[in-house]
Design a protein around this motif. Structure first.
Motif, PDB file in Angstrom:
ATOM      1  N   GLY A 115      43.731 -64.352 -17.592  1.00 42.80           N
ATOM      2  CA  GLY A 115      45.171 -64.515 -17.462  1.00 42.80           C
ATOM      3  C   GLY A 115      45.698 -65.386 -18.585  1.00 42.80           C
ATOM      4  N   THR A 116      46.955 -65.809 -18.495  1.00 46.98           N
ATOM      5  CA  THR A 116      47.579 -66.573 -19.568  1.00 46.98           C
ATOM      6  C   THR A 116      47.962 -67.965 -19.095  1.00 46.98           C
ATOM      7  OG1 THR A 116      49.741 -65.673 -18.983  1.00 46.98           O
ATOM      8  CG2 THR A 116      48.484 -64.493 -20.669  1.00 46.98           C
ATOM      9  N   ALA A 138      64.117 -86.955 -24.903  1.00 50.10           N
ATOM     10  CA  ALA A 138      62.737 -86.486 -24.678  1.00 50.10           C
ATOM     11  C   ALA A 138      62.718 -85.121 -24.008  1.00 50.10           C
ATOM     12  CB  ALA A 138      61.974 -87.495 -23.833  1.00 50.10           C
ATOM     13  N   ILE A 139      61.775 -84.307 -24.436  1.00 51.24           N
ATOM     14  CA  ILE A 139      61.530 -82.996 -23.835  1.00 51.24           C
ATOM     15  C   ILE A 139      60.034 -82.896 -23.541  1.00 51.24           C
ATOM     16  CG2 ILE A 139      61.699 -80.493 -24.123  1.00 51.24           C
ATOM     17  CD1 ILE A 139      63.749 -81.243 -26.449  1.00 51.24           C
ATOM     18  N   LEU A 140      59.711 -82.603 -22.318  1.00 52.48           N
ATOM     19  CA  LEU A 140      58.313 -82.482 -21.897  1.00 52.48           C
ATOM     20  C   LEU A 140      57.915 -81.019 -21.865  1.00 52.48           C
ATOM     21  CD1 LEU A 140      55.733 -83.802 -20.504  1.00 52.48           C
ATOM     22  CD2 LEU A 140      56.816 -83.124 -18.357  1.00 52.48           C
ATOM     23  N   ILE A 141      56.738 -80.721 -22.403  1.00 52.84           N
ATOM     24  CA  ILE A 141      56.130 -79.404 -22.192  1.00 52.84           C
ATOM     25  C   ILE A 141      54.856 -79.608 -21.382  1.00 52.84           C
ATOM     26  CG2 ILE A 141      55.010 -79.499 -24.475  1.00 52.84           C
ATOM     27  CD1 ILE A 141      55.029 -76.385 -24.367  1.00 52.84           C
ATOM     28  N   ARG A 142      54.721 -78.832 -20.322  1.00 55.92           N
ATOM     29  CA  ARG A 142      53.537 -78.893 -19.467  1.00 55.92           C
ATOM     30  C   ARG A 142      52.810 -77.553 -19.547  1.00 55.92           C
ATOM     31  NH1 ARG A 142      54.789 -80.202 -13.483  1.00 55.92           N
ATOM     32  NH2 ARG A 142      54.841 -82.346 -14.282  1.00 55.92           N
ATOM     33  N   LEU A 143      51.523 -77.625 -19.854  1.00 54.24           N
ATOM     34  CA  LEU A 143      50.680 -76.434 -19.942  1.00 54.24           C
ATOM     35  C   LEU A 143      49.646 -76.486 -18.832  1.00 54.24           C
ATOM     36  CD1 LEU A 143      49.960 -76.558 -23.787  1.00 54.24           C
ATOM     37  CD2 LEU A 143      51.852 -75.394 -22.641  1.00 54.24           C
ATOM     38  N   LYS A 144      49.404 -75.363 -18.213  1.00 51.90           N
ATOM     39  CA  LYS A 144      48.354 -75.282 -17.205  1.00 51.90           C
ATOM     40  C   LYS A 144      47.488 -74.060 -17.478  1.00 51.90           C
ATOM     41  CE  LYS A 144      47.371 -75.480 -12.258  1.00 51.90           C
ATOM     42  NZ  LYS A 144      47.930 -75.608 -10.885  1.00 51.90           N
ATOM     43  N   ALA A 145      46.196 -74.310 -17.625  1.00 52.33           N
ATOM     44  CA  ALA A 145      45.259 -73.219 -17.903  1.00 52.33           C
ATOM     45  C   ALA A 145      45.157 -72.307 -16.693  1.00 52.33           C
ATOM     46  CB  ALA A 145      43.886 -73.782 -18.257  1.00 52.33           C
ATOM     47  N   LYS A 415      55.648 -72.382 -28.421  1.00 54.59           N
ATOM     48  CA  LYS A 415      54.758 -71.214 -28.438  1.00 54.59           C
ATOM     49  C   LYS A 415      53.322 -71.707 -28.478  1.00 54.59           C
ATOM     50  CE  LYS A 415      54.470 -68.713 -32.219  1.00 54.59           C
ATOM     51  NZ  LYS A 415      54.810 -67.741 -33.291  1.00 54.59           N
ATOM     52  N   VAL A 416      52.418 -71.016 -27.790  1.00 59.08           N
ATOM     53  CA  VAL A 416      51.001 -71.387 -27.826  1.00 59.08           C
ATOM     54  C   VAL A 416      50.167 -70.228 -28.353  1.00 59.08           C
ATOM     55  CG1 VAL A 416      51.210 -73.037 -25.936  1.00 59.08           C
ATOM     56  CG2 VAL A 416      50.611 -70.678 -25.415  1.00 59.08           C
ATOM     57  N   ASN A 417      49.128 -70.570 -29.077  1.00 58.11           N
ATOM     58  CA  ASN A 417      48.125 -69.607 -29.543  1.00 58.11           C
ATOM     59  C   ASN A 417      46.761 -70.123 -29.132  1.00 58.11           C
ATOM     60  OD1 ASN A 417      49.725 -67.696 -31.427  1.00 58.11           O
ATOM     61  ND2 ASN A 417      50.323 -69.738 -32.117  1.00 58.11           N
ATOM     62  N   TYR A 418      45.911 -69.272 -28.611  1.00 58.18           N
ATOM     63  CA  TYR A 418      44.576 -69.689 -28.210  1.00 58.18           C
ATOM     64  C   TYR A 418      43.639 -68.492 -28.145  1.00 58.18           C
ATOM     65  CZ  TYR A 418      45.998 -68.123 -23.496  1.00 58.18           C
ATOM     66  OH  TYR A 418      46.433 -67.395 -22.425  1.00 58.18           O
ATOM     67  N   THR A 419      42.370 -68.790 -27.958  1.00 56.12           N
ATOM     68  CA  THR A 419      41.344 -67.763 -27.841  1.00 56.12           C
ATOM     69  C   THR A 419      40.853 -67.683 -26.408  1.00 56.12           C
ATOM     70  OG1 THR A 419      40.618 -68.119 -30.122  1.00 56.12           O
ATOM     71  CG2 THR A 419      39.070 -66.998 -28.651  1.00 56.12           C
ATOM     72  N   ASP A 420      40.763 -66.480 -25.882  1.00 51.95           N
ATOM     73  CA  ASP A 420      40.141 -66.246 -24.586  1.00 51.95           C
ATOM     74  C   ASP A 420      38.633 -66.164 -24.821  1.00 51.95           C
ATOM     75  OD1 ASP A 420      38.948 -65.014 -22.308  1.00 51.95           O
ATOM     76  OD2 ASP A 420      40.881 -64.178 -21.731  1.00 51.95           O
ATOM     77  N   MET A 423      37.051 -62.705 -23.295  1.00 55.35           N
ATOM     78  CA  MET A 423      37.472 -61.462 -23.933  1.00 55.35           C
ATOM     79  C   MET A 423      37.306 -61.492 -25.446  1.00 55.35           C
ATOM     80  SD  MET A 423      38.363 -59.461 -21.504  1.00 55.35           S
ATOM     81  CE  MET A 423      39.244 -58.173 -22.387  1.00 55.35           C
ATOM     82  N   LYS A 424      37.131 -62.712 -26.021  1.00 59.56           N
ATOM     83  CA  LYS A 424      37.028 -62.895 -27.481  1.00 59.56           C
ATOM     84  C   LYS A 424      38.286 -62.403 -28.188  1.00 59.56           C
ATOM     85  CE  LYS A 424      32.523 -63.832 -26.974  1.00 59.56           C
ATOM     86  NZ  LYS A 424      32.279 -63.405 -25.618  1.00 59.56           N
ATOM     87  N   THR A 425      39.438 -62.593 -27.565  1.00 61.42           N
ATOM     88  CA  THR A 425      40.705 -62.151 -28.139  1.00 61.42           C
ATOM     89  C   THR A 425      41.629 -63.339 -28.343  1.00 61.42           C
ATOM     90  OG1 THR A 425      41.589 -61.714 -25.913  1.00 61.42           O
ATOM     91  CG2 THR A 425      40.582 -59.864 -27.096  1.00 61.42           C
ATOM     92  N   THR A 426      42.569 -63.190 -29.281  1.00 64.00           N
ATOM     93  CA  THR A 426      43.581 -64.212 -29.516  1.00 64.00           C
ATOM     94  C   THR A 426      44.807 -63.913 -28.670  1.00 64.00           C
ATOM     95  OG1 THR A 426      42.816 -64.553 -31.786  1.00 64.00           O
ATOM     96  CG2 THR A 426      45.031 -65.319 -31.245  1.00 64.00           C
ATOM     97  N   VAL A 427      45.299 -64.936 -27.991  1.00 65.18           N
ATOM     98  CA  VAL A 427      46.437 -64.776 -27.085  1.00 65.18           C
ATOM     99  C   VAL A 427      47.601 -65.622 -27.603  1.00 65.18           C
ATOM    100  CG1 VAL A 427      47.266 -65.035 -24.707  1.00 65.18           C
ATOM    101  CG2 VAL A 427      44.858 -64.446 -25.142  1.00 65.18           C
ATOM    102  N   THR A 428      48.793 -65.045 -27.594  1.00 64.64           N
ATOM    103  CA  THR A 428      50.013 -65.766 -27.946  1.00 64.64           C
ATOM    104  C   THR A 428      50.964 -65.713 -26.759  1.00 64.64           C
ATOM    105  OG1 THR A 428      49.808 -65.208 -30.294  1.00 64.64           O
ATOM    106  CG2 THR A 428      51.976 -65.901 -29.535  1.00 64.64           C
ATOM    107  N   ALA A 429      51.530 -66.843 -26.397  1.00 62.47           N
ATOM    108  CA  ALA A 429      52.448 -66.892 -25.262  1.00 62.47           C
ATOM    109  C   ALA A 429      53.609 -67.811 -25.584  1.00 62.47           C
ATOM    110  CB  ALA A 429      51.728 -67.388 -24.004  1.00 62.47           C
ATOM    111  N   GLY A 430      54.775 -67.551 -24.978  1.00 63.09           N
ATOM    112  CA  GLY A 430      55.958 -68.379 -25.180  1.00 63.09           C
ATOM    113  C   GLY A 430      56.688 -68.008 -26.452  1.00 63.09           C
TER     114      GLY A 430
END
Length: 600
Positions: A115-116, A138-145, A415-420, A423-430
Motif C-alpha cells: 500500500g502507500t 508552522a505547518i506540520l506534515i505527518r507520515l504514516k507507513a 510529495k514523497v518518493n520511496y521504494t517498496d 515490489m522493488k518499485t518506486t512509489v510517488t505520492a502526494g
C-alpha cells in the motif's frame, strides 16, 4: 599473537607488544601488570593448566591460526578432541567475505504490495488576517507507513550482522543472557533471512558468514553461539570494521540490512570516546562506511555511552541503554521487530512553496538530513526506512506576509518518493493538494492553535533541552543541566497540548523528570544518567523507539514511538525464554509462566 621472523610477538590489551618467551617468564608467577604502562591485564599469554611450556610450540606453523589456540597452548589438531575450544577457531578467516549464502530469487514472484504512505498536513491556525504579518508560521506534515501485508511466504528479507562483546567483563550472567537473547533472535528470523555473527574481545572474529536461517542454519548458529567464552579486552573499532566488511564483501543482498552492536565496556585499544571533558573529539572515531544502520546497545553501567551513541547517530541507527541485564532479550526483540517489518525504503519528502511571495524559513526534522534551495522556495527531507505503521512528523516554518489581495492563500504542497522493498518499485505520492489558509479582513478573537502542531513543537523543545542538558552535564555542571530540564518542563506544562491532556506531553515531562533524578550526583550520572539521556536523545532525534534503562512501567509509558510489530515481538519475548538443554548444547524455547513474564 603474531609471528615475526619465526618469533612469537604477544600484544596485550593495553597495546604494548613483547616477545612471547620474555613476557611468559614475567607473568608465570601470576604477574598481570604491564611492565611499561602498569595496566592490569585481563588476558595473559600463559595458561597454568597446560602441562607443557608454550615456548616449545612451533609458532611459525601456527601463524595462520587464531591466537586463541596459541594462548591455550593447543595445536589445531588437539582442538578436534577438545570440546572447550569451539570448532570455529580451527580455520583462518578468508581475506574476502564473499562466501555468503545465496538469497532466494523466488520471493519477487510471491510479493504483495504494502500500500502507500498516509499523508496529513496541519497548519498552525486556519486563518490569518490580511493585514497581519505572521512570523514563523508552522505547518506540520505527518507520515504514516502502511500496514504490512507481508507473510512468511512473502516477507521483506533481512541481512543482519550482530557484533557481540565477549570480553572478560561479560563473564557469567552477562554472557549467559546474551546467548539467550541471541537464541531469541535466531528463532524469530525466517528461513530466507540471513544472519552473520561477529564476536570481539581483544580481537574480532567472524563466527560464520551470512547464512539463511533455515532449520539447519538455526541449529548450527545456536551451536556456535553456545560455544562462546568470555575473555580478553574490548576492541570495538576492529569489530565494527569486520562487521562492515561482511556487508561490503557480500555477493548477494536482501532488501533490508542492519547491524546490531552490543558492548558492556570501554574500547581498550582505541581512543574511541567522542567526548572528553565536554569537548568533541569526533576525529578519534573512524566509522567504516558500509551504508548500513548500526543499532548500538550499551550493556550495564560501564559501557562507553558517548561512543555507542556516536556510532549509532552517524550511521542512522538507534542507541539503546540496557541498565537491567535481564531485559537484553526484550531490547533485541524490539529492534528486530522493527527490522523485520520494513515497508518503506529511501523515503524522501519534498516540500514546495505555492504562493509566489512565500519562502521556507526552516524545516525541523531532528537528525534527518534537510536541505533548502538557495531561493527558499523548496526543500527536501531524507528519511530512509520506515517500519510498518511507523509515523514521522516534520515541522516547516515560514513567514506569512500582509496580503490584501486574496481571500485564501495556498502555502505549500508536499510529495514523497520511496521504494517498496517487496515490489522493488518506486512509489510517488502526494503533491496534488495545497495546504491552504483563509485570509479574512479580520479574525474574531484568539484562534485555537492546532494540537498536532503544538505536540510537535513540544517534542522538538524537549529534544533540544535534552541535548543542551547533556552538554552541561558533560562539562560537569549538573546544576545547570537540571535547570535546563526544569525550564523545559515548565514550558511543556503550560502548552496547549498539555492543557488538553495530551499523553505525549505528559510522557515528555515524566521523561525529563527521570533524567533530572539520574543527575542527582556525578556518580549516578556516570553510571546510568549519561546513557539514559543519550538513549532518549537518540529516540527523539529519529522518532524511533529505543530501550532505556529498564522495563519498568514508568519507562514504558514514555515509549511513544513503538510500532505494533515492535510491541508484538517484545510481548513474544516476555512470554518465552531460551534455556540450555541438559542433554545438548542447544538453546531451546521455554514457554513463559502465566503472569506473562519471562521465566528467569
Amino acid at each position: 599473537m603474531k609471528s615475526n621472523n619465526g618469533e612469537a610477538i604477544f600484544t596485550a590489551e593495553c597495546s604494548h607488544s613483547f616477545h612471547f618467551h620474555c613476557i611468559t617468564s614475567n607473568v608465570k608467577h601470576g604477574n598481570r601488570v604491564c611492565p611499561i604502562c602498569r595496566a592490569r591485564w585481563k588476558q595473559i599469554p600463559i595458561n597454568k593448566s597446560t602441562s607443557r611450556s608454550k615456548s616449545n610450540i612451533n609458532f611459525r606453523s601456527l601463524s595462520n591460526h587464531d591466537p586463541y589456540l596459541i594462548l591455550q597452548g593447543l595445536s589445531p589438531q588437539q582442538t578436534q578432541s577438545n570440546r572447550d575450544v569451539p570448532s570455529l577457531f580451527q580455520s583462518p578467516e578468508p581475506p574476502i567475505f564473499d562466501d555468503d549464502e545465496h538469497v532466494n530469487p523466488k520471493t519477487e514472484q510471491e510479493s504483495v504490495s504494502n500500500g502507500t504512505i498516509d499523508m496529513k498536513t496541519y497548519p498552525e491556525v486556519s486563518s490569518v488576517a490580511r493585514s497581519f504579518h505572521f512570523n514563523d508560521f508552522a505547518i506540520l506534515i505527518r507520515l504514516k507507513a502502511p500496514v504490512t501485508k507481508q507473510n512468511r511466504n512473502a516477507p521483506v528479507l533481512l541481512d543482519l550482522v550482530t557484533v557481540l562483546d565477549i570480553s572478560g567483563s561479560m563473564t557469567g550472567t552477562k554472557i549467559a543472557l546474551l546467548k539467550q537473547a541471541m537464541g531469541f533472535v535466531i528463532q524469530n528470523l525466517g528461513p530466507l533471512d540471513r544472519l552473520s555473527v561477529i564476536t570481539f574481545s581483544s580481537s574480532a572474529r567472524r563466527l560464520f558468514p551470512l547464512r539463511r536461517m533455515t532449520e539447519t542454519g538455526k541449529q548450527e548458529s545456536l551451536q556456535m553461539i553456545n560455544s562462546l567464552v568470555a575473555n580478553g579486552g574490548t576492541n570495538i573499532a576492529e569489530a565494527l570494521k569486520k562487521g562492515a566488511k561482511v556487508m561490503l564483501d557480500r555477493k548477494f543482498k536482501n532488501p533490508v540490512s542492519g547491524m546490531i552492536l552490543l558492548s558492556d565496556g570501554q574500547d581498550t585499544y582505541t581512543n574511541f570516546s567522542p567526548r572528553r571533558n565536554g569537548l568533541n573529539n569526533d576525529q578519534n572515531i573512524i566509522l567504516p562506511d558500509c551504508n548500513v544502520q548500526i543499532h548500538t546497545f550499551g550493556f550495564g553501567m560501564d559501557h562507553d555511552a558517548n561512543a555507542m551513541h556516536f556510532i549509532s547517530e552517524k550511521s542512522g541507527g538507534m542507541f539503546s541503554f540496557i541498565g537491567d541485564e535481564n531485559v537484553i532479550q526484550d531490547a533485541f526483540a524490539q529492534c528486530i521487530g522493527g527490522l523485520l517489518s520494513v515497508v518503506v525504503q529511501e523515503l524522501r519528502v519534498e516540500v514546495e512553496c505555492v504562493h509566489h511571495v512565500l519562502k521556507l524559513k526552516s524545516i525541523k526534522a531532528g537528525s534527518y538530513r534537510v536541505s533548502i534551495d538557495a531561493n527558499g522556495r523548496s526543500g527536501l527531507i531524507e528519511v530512509g526506512d520506515l517500519y510498518a505503521e511507523e509515523e514521522r512528523e516534520f515541522l516547516v516554518t515560514m513567514d506569512i506576509p500582509v496580503d490584501e489581495s486574496c481571500d485564501e492563500m495556498a502555502l505549500v504542497k508536499f510529495k514523497v518518493n520511496y521504494t517498496d522493498p517487496i515490489m522493488k518499485t518506486t512509489v510517488t505520492a502526494g503533491g496534488n493538494e495545497d495546504v491552504m489558509i483563509s485570509r479574512p479582513e479580520t479574525t474574531a478573537g484568539e484562534q485555537m492553535v492546532s494540537i498536532e502542531v503544538d505536540r510537535q513543537r513540544n517534542r522538538l523543545r524537549a529534544a533540544s533541552a535534552i541535548a543542551e542538558a547533556q552538554v552541561a552535564a558533560e562539562r560537569g555542571d549538573l546544576t545547570a543541566a537540571k535547570a535546563v530540564l526544569d525550564d523545559c518542563c515548565e514550558k511543556l506544562a503550560g502548552s496547549v497540548s498539555a492543557c488538553a491532556g495530551d499523553r505525549l506531553c505528559l510522557g515528555l515531562v515524566a521523561e525529563l523528570n527521570e533524567m533530572k533524578e539520574r543527575m542527582a550526583s556525578r556518580e549516578l550520572y556516570e553510571s546510568s544518567g549519561r546513557a539514559y539521556v543519550l538513549s532518549g536523545l537518540s529516540s527523539h532525534s529519529w522518532q524511533r523507539a529505543t530501550a532505556r534503562g529498564d522495563s519498568t512501567e514508568e519507562t514504558s509509558q514514555i515509549q511513544s514511538y513503538q510500532t505494533p510489530s515492535m510491541v508484538d515481538m517484545v510481548n513474544l519475548s516476555q512470554t518465552m525464554c531460551f534455556s540450555m538443554s541438559p542433554s545438548s548444547s542447544m538453546v531451546k524455547p521455554v514457554v513463559g509462566n502465566s503472569s506473562g513474564k519471562k521465566s528467569r
